[in-house]
Design an enzyme around this catalytic site. Structure first.
Site, short mmCIF file in Angstrom:
data_model
loop_
_atom_site.label_atom_id
_atom_site.label_comp_id
_atom_site.label_asym_id
_atom_site.label_seq_id
_atom_site.Cartn_x
_atom_site.Cartn_y
_atom_site.Cartn_z
N LYS A 287 0.85 -1.20 0.00
CA LYS A 287 0.00 0.00 0.00
C LYS A 287 0.89 1.25 0.00
CE LYS A 287 -2.64 3.41 1.85
NZ LYS A 287 -2.21 4.68 2.40
N ASP A 303 -4.82 5.19 -15.50
CA ASP A 303 -5.86 4.43 -14.81
C ASP A 303 -5.23 3.72 -13.60
OD1 ASP A 303 -7.68 2.55 -13.97
OD2 ASP A 303 -8.18 1.82 -15.98
N HIS A 401 4.66 12.19 10.82
CA HIS A 401 3.44 12.95 10.56
C HIS A 401 3.41 14.20 11.42
CE1 HIS A 401 0.82 9.58 8.65
NE2 HIS A 401 1.73 10.08 7.86
C1 MEV Z 1 0.75 4.68 4.92
O1 MEV Z 1 -0.05 5.29 3.95
C2 MEV Z 1 1.74 3.70 4.27
C3 MEV Z 1 2.60 2.88 5.24
O2 MEV Z 1 1.76 2.22 6.15
C4 MEV Z 1 3.39 1.93 4.40
C5 MEV Z 1 4.19 0.92 5.22
O3 MEV Z 1 3.84 0.60 6.34
O4 MEV Z 1 5.22 0.44 4.65
C6 MEV Z 1 3.51 3.78 6.03
#
Ligand code: MEV
Length: 762
Positions: A287, A303, A401
């Site tokens: 992700k 896409d 963050h």
């Molecule tokens: C957050 O959008 C993506 C992460 O969770 C990816 C990862 O854990 O490698 C930081």
């Protein structure tokens, strides 16, 4: 066309004089949006038209266009669009456009790319633009025979497919091959043969093309197999178009935040290990990769659902869902990362035609081919994965963050750049990441730290023309006023050679006489005052924007000269500084009047009138003493205007109708003369009226623009007693005289999206 020049290390940023195509833009994140756009433009990464689209907000899909894209449209949905910097890929620089709503992705990518370029950047293999189409055939018996017959007619099938798209063949693409397999349907045990058609779709994503080809060969396939064709559609498992990218990061670049390089490297390898062993971690790991890939896919009009589908299917190719990247420790201690990810993208057609932002973003990337763009997307996936794993292996994602949040709060609070980092750190420590807190910390710091620092800085004035612009070229008088503290500069005796830093404008350059533009001009200045072979760092803090007709270039020269004078004890007189700044103006602007450098040096209100007689040149300037303080708000349109162009335009009209234009210049000249006494005697209401009249005449000379008019109207509506464009017109800036309404005029300009600079002249 963009020239994407390569730079081989990060530390060379200070030495880069040719900015063209460079993806290193110091302090980009701290610049106001308009300055970021102009920094990209300055590097040749986006065109004039792109700048216009971005600044006007017209880069978004228009509602009527959206209405033709999907059904039942009720609006257009917005998402932030940003750029990741520092990417060096196969020795070329890339500024990567990203469309995404999640914070920390853009910053994470820029940081990862910065670290990667220190070790030589990323490498990526060319990506084959091959898409697979599937033709499903239901047959009664003997699948082996059906498959064999298809393979025997491979050339005919490929030729038939290509006959349906001769243009693709002409472009060097087209159907290349077939593959076959069979299976038994799970539901009712029917026999199936599936044929894959492999198609090189060149720069197109190719979905329509492949679907058409699959449909076009269906009848022939039925004839060959004796079966019945069912599905005829592309496959989104695009595993013939794999982006394979690699990066090598030296240990010393990994260390930081209290962790050694070894600790960070081993942490990243360990984190990757879990994503290879366990699908729960692999899903999160991938992700993160898609955070970067999807953002670039959206920005380039690709896409992203197709790319997502391909990535996750490919991640399961070994029978278990796994990480798409691998991180290793190499003998020499390096951390090495690799990614293999399906990447079938297009750089023609689709949103490129409907979405102006997509066109801007392709230009920003240097108008790449689909293969090149696929490579960049693979690299972005790898970089994003590195950023995530590095953060997870050190402070953790939350801390990161927090850091970003604190930066954005400090930025909103308008914290000055000189104590920005300290404010960010103190905010995090305080646990109270709020705008008021940032302002409080900055205020305390400015009391403690900044005063002695700013005392080292030398300043120069900018200028506004109060009355008389353009007519002044034809021998009539003009009145110029100073903008206090327009530019500050400090010189430190350190470094190697002469370096100039302008953090606000993202400039970090080595100064050499041969350098083009501004760096060359500073080099000439330094040699004229005998400092050419010194080692020094010149830091410049401009408080007025560039190219907005506010005398910025003269103010820059004067502030730098004063700072060098202070650091080296040269005891340059004001007269000498003015002379040198005038020389700079000549190099930069051809035949200047001398107003800008004179105001920049002396900072006094002046009446200027051109003298015919050389011997009388000294008499060009008359000091004006103000009878009342003046409160003025400068409104900046953000639209660059070249005075030389507007002067030339007016000249052309004058040449055609000399009498008509001479009488206009006479009118302007007369009200300027009255303005001089109104200023001296403090008759502000009359002065405001004269300014309004002057704006009318300048309007008659066709020098105003919709933005200038908007600002003039806003100013008058909010209590300004006089408002007019100032200087060349055709963009640039305007001024509003507002004795009792400075604050409301300033706020109203800002609310309408313009920069406002309030000044008070005693
Ligand atoms: C957050 O959008 C993506 C992460 O969770 C990816 C990862 O854990 O490698 C930081």
């Amino acid at each position: 066309m963009v020239s994407h020049s390569s730079t081989d290390s990060d530390s060379d940023a200070a030495g880069e004089t040719d900015l063209t195509g460079s993806s290193r833009i110091p302090n980009f994140f701290r610049m106001p949006i308009a300055e970021r756009i102009s920094a990209l433009h300055q590097r040749g990464l986006i065109s004039n038209e792109d700048v216009q689209l971005l600044t006007s907000g017209n880069h978004q899909v228009q509602l009527n266009v959206a209405d033709k894209m999907i059904e039942n449209v009720v609006g257009v949905f917005g998402l932030p669009m940003g750029v990741a910097l520092n990417f060096l890929i196969n020795n070329r620089d890339y500024v990567v456009p990203l469309v995404v709503e999640e914070p920390s992705i853009v910053a994470g990518l820029s940081g990862a790319a910065r670290m990667a370029r220190l070790g030589g950047g990323f490498t990526v293999d060319p990506v084959d633009p091959i898409l697979i189409g599937q033709v499903q055939v239901v047959i009664d018996s003997n699948p082996e025979l059906a498959k064999q017959t298809l393979l025997e007619h491979r050339d005919d099938i490929v030729a038939l497919a290509n006959s349906l798209h001769p243009k693709m063949v002409a472009r060097g693409g087209g159907a290349l091959d077939i593959e076959v397999f069979d299976y038994r349907a799970e539901e009712d045990g029917r026999l199936m043969v599936v044929m894959h058609l492999l198609v090189d779709t060149r720069d197109a994503m190719g979905a329509n093309l492949v679907n058409t080809m699959c449909e076009g060969v269906a009848a022939y396939v039925e004839g060959l197999t004796g079966g019945k064709v069912f599905l005829r559609i592309l496959s989104n498992l695009t595993d013939r178009a794999i982006a394979r990218a690699k990066v090598r990061i030296p240990l010393k670049n990994l260390e930081g935040k209290g962790y050694t390089g070894e600790q960070v490297r081993d942490g990243i390898v360990l984190a990757n290990d879990l994503a290879l062993a366990d699908p729960y971690r692999a899903a999160t790991h991938n992700k993160g990769i898609m955070n970067g890939v999807d953002a670039l896919a959206l920005a380039t009009g690709n896409d992203w659902r197709a790319i997502e589908a391909a990535a996750h299917a490919y991640a399961s190719r070994n029978g278990r869902y796994q990480a798409l990247t691998r991180w290793h420790k190499r003998e020499e201690g390096y951390l090495v990362g690799e990614i293999a990810i399906p990447m079938k993208v297009g750089t023609v057609g689709g949103s490129l035609e409907t979405n102006p932002s997509v066109r801007i973003n392709h230009r920003l990337l240097g108008s790449p081919s689909a293969s090149e763009l696929a490579g960049v997307m693979g690299v972005v996936g790898l970089a994003q994965n590195f950023a995530a794993l590095r953060a997870l292996s050190t402070d953790g994602i939350q801390q990161n963050h927090m850091n970003l949040h604190a930066r954005s709060v400090a930025s909103t609070a308008g914290v000055a750049e000189e104590f920005f980092e300290t404010v960010v750190e103190t905010l995090i420590e305080s646990g109270e990441i709020k705008v008021w807190k940032a302002q409080e910390i900055a205020k305390n710091l400015s009391r403690k730290v900044i005063m002695p620092e700013t005392a080292d800085r030398q300043s120069a004035y900018g200028k506004i023309i109060l009355l008389g612009e353009h007519a002044v070229v034809y021998g009539r008088p003009a009145i110029a006023l100073p903008i206090p503290l327009a530019v500050e500069a400090a010189v430190r005796k350190e470094g190697d050679g002469i370096n100039v830093l302008i953090p606000r404008w993202g400039i970090e350059q080595k100064v050499r006489p041969s350098a083009p533009g501004f760096a060359g001009i500073i080099a000439t200045l330094m040699s004229q005052i005998g400092l050419a072979s010194e080692n020094m760092t010149i830091e410049v803090f401009p408080h007025i924007p560039r190219a907005m007709g506010l005398g910025g270039s003269s103010a820059l020269a004067v502030a730098i000269l004063r700072a060098a004078d202070e650091a080296y004890g040269l005891q340059l007189s004001d007269g000498r500084i003015n002379e040198l700044a005038f020389e700079c103006e000549k190099t930069a602007h051809g035949t200047p009047s001398g107003i800008d450098n004179t105001v920049a040096t002396y900072g006094a209100p002046l009446l200027y009138q051109r003298q015919q007689d050389e011997a009388q040149q000294q008499a060009r300037f008359t000091n004006i003493t103000l009878g009342q303080p003046l409160e003025i708000v400068i409104g900046v349109t953000g639209k660059e205007s070249l005075t030389a162009d507007t002067v030339a335009r007016v000249r052309a009209s004058w040449q055609q109708y000399p009498d008509r234009y001479e009488s206009l210049f006479d009118q302007i000249g007369q009200l300027t003369s009255v303005g001089q006494s109104a200023l001296q005697e403090g008759r502000l209401d009359e002065l405001g009226e004269l300014m309004n009249l002057c704006h009318g005449y300048l309007n008659a000379l066709q020098l105003s623009t919709p933005e200038l008019e908007e600002l003039v109207h806003i100013a008058r509506r909010h209590g300004a007693i006089g408002a007019k464009l100032t200087g060349g017109g055709g963009g640039g800036s305007m001024i509003a005289l507002c004795p009792d309404a400075t604050h409301s005029v300033q706020k109203a300009f800002e609310a309408a999206g313009y920069k406002a600079i309030p000044i008070t002249l005693e």
